[in-house]
Write a protein that holds these residues in place. Structure first.
Motif, PDB file in Angstrom:
ATOM      1  N   VAL A  95     -14.548 -19.722  68.535  1.00 40.68           N
ATOM      2  CA  VAL A  95     -14.217 -19.886  69.950  1.00 40.68           C
ATOM      3  C   VAL A  95     -13.813 -18.541  70.549  1.00 40.68           C
ATOM      4  CG1 VAL A  95     -12.745 -21.076  71.624  1.00 40.68           C
ATOM      5  CG2 VAL A  95     -13.469 -22.267  69.541  1.00 40.68           C
ATOM      6  N   THR A  96     -14.444 -18.202  71.675  1.00 45.69           N
ATOM      7  CA  THR A  96     -14.081 -17.012  72.448  1.00 45.69           C
ATOM      8  C   THR A  96     -13.543 -17.465  73.800  1.00 45.69           C
ATOM      9  OG1 THR A  96     -16.207 -16.741  73.573  1.00 45.69           O
ATOM     10  CG2 THR A  96     -16.030 -15.849  71.349  1.00 45.69           C
ATOM     11  N   ARG A  97     -13.136 -16.517  74.644  1.00 43.44           N
ATOM     12  CA  ARG A  97     -12.643 -16.889  75.969  1.00 43.44           C
ATOM     13  C   ARG A  97     -13.739 -17.540  76.802  1.00 43.44           C
ATOM     14  NH1 ARG A  97      -9.837 -11.333  77.798  1.00 43.44           N
ATOM     15  NH2 ARG A  97     -11.679 -10.562  76.688  1.00 43.44           N
ATOM     16  N   ALA A  98     -14.980 -17.287  76.447  1.00 46.10           N
ATOM     17  CA  ALA A  98     -16.097 -17.898  77.176  1.00 46.10           C
ATOM     18  C   ALA A  98     -16.542 -19.213  76.552  1.00 46.10           C
ATOM     19  CB  ALA A  98     -17.271 -16.924  77.225  1.00 46.10           C
ATOM     20  N   GLY A  99     -15.773 -19.724  75.570  1.00 47.48           N
ATOM     21  CA  GLY A  99     -16.144 -20.975  74.922  1.00 47.48           C
ATOM     22  C   GLY A  99     -16.641 -20.742  73.509  1.00 47.48           C
ATOM     23  N   ALA A 100     -17.074 -21.827  72.847  1.00 52.03           N
ATOM     24  CA  ALA A 100     -17.564 -21.730  71.473  1.00 52.03           C
ATOM     25  C   ALA A 100     -18.914 -21.028  71.462  1.00 52.03           C
ATOM     26  CB  ALA A 100     -17.684 -23.114  70.857  1.00 52.03           C
ATOM     27  N   ARG A 101     -19.043 -20.008  70.619  1.00 49.81           N
ATOM     28  CA  ARG A 101     -20.279 -19.233  70.540  1.00 49.81           C
ATOM     29  C   ARG A 101     -20.915 -19.305  69.155  1.00 49.81           C
ATOM     30  NH1 ARG A 101     -20.338 -19.961  74.975  1.00 49.81           N
ATOM     31  NH2 ARG A 101     -20.205 -18.514  76.730  1.00 49.81           N
ATOM     32  N   GLY A 102     -20.453 -20.257  68.354  1.00 52.32           N
ATOM     33  CA  GLY A 102     -21.006 -20.418  67.025  1.00 52.32           C
ATOM     34  C   GLY A 102     -20.054 -21.222  66.171  1.00 52.32           C
ATOM     35  N   ALA A 103     -20.320 -21.260  64.860  1.00 49.03           N
ATOM     36  CA  ALA A 103     -19.477 -22.025  63.944  1.00 49.03           C
ATOM     37  C   ALA A 103     -19.624 -21.486  62.533  1.00 49.03           C
ATOM     38  CB  ALA A 103     -19.845 -23.500  63.975  1.00 49.03           C
ATOM     39  N   LEU A 104     -18.549 -21.670  61.763  1.00 45.03           N
ATOM     40  CA  LEU A 104     -18.591 -21.439  60.322  1.00 45.03           C
ATOM     41  C   LEU A 104     -18.778 -22.795  59.660  1.00 45.03           C
ATOM     42  CD1 LEU A 104     -17.963 -19.697  57.706  1.00 45.03           C
ATOM     43  CD2 LEU A 104     -15.628 -20.560  57.959  1.00 45.03           C
ATOM     44  N   HIS A 105     -19.810 -22.965  58.857  1.00 41.05           N
ATOM     45  CA  HIS A 105     -20.090 -24.250  58.190  1.00 41.05           C
ATOM     46  C   HIS A 105     -20.015 -24.057  56.681  1.00 41.05           C
ATOM     47  CE1 HIS A 105     -21.920 -28.187  57.503  1.00 41.05           C
ATOM     48  NE2 HIS A 105     -22.525 -27.593  56.470  1.00 41.05           N
ATOM     49  N   LEU A 131     -12.514 -13.997  67.769  1.00 38.73           N
ATOM     50  CA  LEU A 131     -12.070 -12.877  68.602  1.00 38.73           C
ATOM     51  C   LEU A 131     -12.889 -11.622  68.304  1.00 38.73           C
ATOM     52  CD1 LEU A 131      -8.190 -13.356  68.408  1.00 38.73           C
ATOM     53  CD2 LEU A 131      -9.710 -13.910  70.316  1.00 38.73           C
ATOM     54  N   ALA A 132     -13.179 -11.395  67.011  1.00 42.69           N
ATOM     55  CA  ALA A 132     -14.010 -10.240  66.648  1.00 42.69           C
ATOM     56  C   ALA A 132     -15.403 -10.368  67.240  1.00 42.69           C
ATOM     57  CB  ALA A 132     -14.085 -10.119  65.126  1.00 42.69           C
ATOM     58  N   LEU A 133     -15.937 -11.594  67.227  1.00 45.39           N
ATOM     59  CA  LEU A 133     -17.248 -11.830  67.827  1.00 45.39           C
ATOM     60  C   LEU A 133     -17.222 -11.523  69.313  1.00 45.39           C
ATOM     61  CD1 LEU A 133     -20.146 -12.981  67.788  1.00 45.39           C
ATOM     62  CD2 LEU A 133     -19.136 -15.252  68.109  1.00 45.39           C
TER      63      LEU A 133
END
Length: 513
Positions: A95-105, A131-133
């Motif tokens: 999750v970034t400030r712009a919303g979810a941009r991916g996932a760890l599965h 946050l790093a993303l």
């Protein structure tokens, strides 16, 4: 993303996992950017999915909440995929400030549960990855903007100017990913001069690129007023203090008169340009130094007058060319001088030679910008070349003659005849001069009334004819190409005079026209 996956696999004892990132907004596309523990068929099955699929990572991204499917019943609630060897899934959104941009599965191959502390730790770790993303994507956006600004500053092509050959190179640094503030420009000035500029704005990224654009536009605006280089720097310095969002910048500005080879140079804290003369000498032009732009100090700038003989090449560059960790500036300048002394005369090949011998495969800690100009006169102004008497001078002679003949209204075939005859005369002087006083060659060309006259002088005498059938062919070729050929020997050397009579209507304008 790979570090995030490795830590997650190790900490929870999962056998397989991947990190998936979303594509452009509204497309539903995803990309698995790193993975581990899957065989090819299993990974291909996951890669075939998107955000519309009923799978754990899609739900985690849609809800921005973790998915803990740690039992057969929980896993059966997802219809988009099956993994026979797997006993549980964990998907945590990035999750970034712009919303979810991916996932760890993660795929678990043996039953296990997660306590509150483990879940909190795993979510926190993935949150740091999010946050790093976000920082990485912000950097990519800024980098794209900076690169776009920089491309708008660097000219897509160099102007074509009679009597001047131009070449330029720009190499980004390899040690840092940020776009630097190095740039070059070449502009035709209203009074017929050619303006050559190389600059370096302190800083990196968008700010440096924006300052580059402001400086370039300002120089082009000032050039309309026919200001001398020193006056241009005074105005740029004031502009840098009052307008530019940068600490300071360095700049070299050279105004070249193509028809005379005279240059006026002013420097603002910039490394000295270098001149490679046709006789092999190399000189650094260091007499016009001034303060960098934007220091907050109102100053004047000195201007240096430089004469460029025909065949000379002047090279402007930024400090990334000569500065290297563990090497002094003086050593860098010496390496540049040595490279120029052995470089080809053609500006394009000269710059490639300089980069190969001064930089090579070393890591570039800074960007590098170079701009080279070779001065060759155009008829009816006389041409005179003083060159080493070796085969390396032949390319200079050929290029200089072709440029010079551009001012004579000759048919192309007739012009090439003159070039070839001159080339052959030079080859004879180089190959057949005996006991020359100096290892040098002088080529002079002028046009008067209805004829072109070219003289080639060496400082030796020609070897006596050997009687071989293949000797003397050079003179025969010259006679076939031009109107007349005269060979004159004296105590100081041998002179070959070639003349080509112009046909009616081919007489050039006078030099004063």
């Amino acid at each position: 993303s790979s570090t995030c996956l490795e830590k997650a696999l190790d900490s929870v004892g999962a056998e397989a996992g991947f990190v998936v990132l979303t594509g452009p907004t509204g497309t539903g596309a995803v990309e698995i950017v790193t993975s581990g523990g899957y065989d090819d068929d299993e990974l291909d099955a996951w890669r075939a999915l998107d955000l519309e699929s009923d799978v754990p990572f899609a739900r985690a991204i849609a809800t921005e909440q973790p998915v803990w499917a740690l039992s057969e019943d929980a896993m059966s609630s997802f219809e988009g995929i099956r993994e026979p060897r797997t006993t549980g899934w964990v998907s945590i959104p990035l999750v970034t400030r712009a919303g979810a941009r991916g996932a760890l599965h993660l795929s678990l191959r043996s039953p296990r549960s997660f306590g509150p502390d483990e879940r909190a730790w795993l979510q926190s770790m993935v949150g740091q990855c999010g946050l790093a993303l976000e920082r990485a994507r912000q950097y990519e956006v800024e980098q794209t903007i900076a690169e776009t600004l920089q491309r708008s500053v660097l000219p897509s092509s160099l102007p074509r100017v009679d009597g001047v050959e131009l070449a330029a190179r720009y190499l980004p640094g390899t040690a840092q990913l940020d776009v630097g503030g190095d740039w070059f420009d070449a502009l035709q000035l209203p009074d017929g001069k050619l303006g050559l500029v190389v600059g370096d704005v302190v800083g990196k990224g968008v700010q440096a690129a924006a300052s580059m654009a402001q400086l370039r536009n300002a120089i082009r605006a000032f050039s309309v007023e026919r200001l001398k280089p020193a006056s241009v720097l005074v105005r740029l310095n004031r502009l840098a203090d009052e307008v530019l969002d940068t600490s300071f910048a360095t700049l070299a500005y050279l105004a070249l008169e193509p028809d005379t080879g005279r240059c006026r140079l002013a420097l603002a804290g910039h490394p000295p340009p270098a001149i490679a003369y046709p006789d092999g000498r190399v000189e650094l032009i260091a007499g016009a130094h001034g303060l960098p732009l934007g220091t907050g100090i109102r100053t004047t700038y000195r201007q240096q007058l430089v004469e460029l003989p025909p065949g000379s090449v002047v090279v402007l560059y930024t400090d990334g060319l000569i500065e290297r960790r563990g090497r002094s500036i003086d050593e860098g300048l010496a390496a540049l001088e040595e490279a120029l002394a052995s470089a080809p005369s053609d500006p394009d090949r000269l710059l490639d030679h300089v980069l190969e011998h001064v930089v090579g495969d070393d890591e570039r800690e800074d960007d590098i910008a170079l701009l080279a100009a070779r001065v060759l006169p155009v008829a009816p102004r006389p041409l005179e070349l003083r060159l080493p008497a070796d085969l390396g001078s032949m390319d200079i002679v050929r290029a200089a003659m072709r440029t010079w003949l551009g001012g004579v209204p000759l048919e192309r075939a007739d012009a090439e005849d003159v070039v070839l005859a001159t080339w052959e005369a030079c080859a004879n002087a180089i190959e057949h001069a005996v006991e020359p006083i100096e290892s040098s060659l002088v080529v002079h060309a002028d046009v008067e009334d209805s004829r072109i006259r070219v003289t080639v002088r060496d400082t030796g005498h020609w070897a006596a004819p050997s009687g071989r059938e293949d000797r003397g062919l050079g003179l025969q070729l010259m006679h076939a190409l031009v109107t007349s050929v005269v060979v004159t020997e004296s105590a100081t050397g041998t002179t070959v005079t070639l003349e080509k009579t112009l046909a009616a209507g081919e007489q050039p304008s006078s030099a004063a026209d």
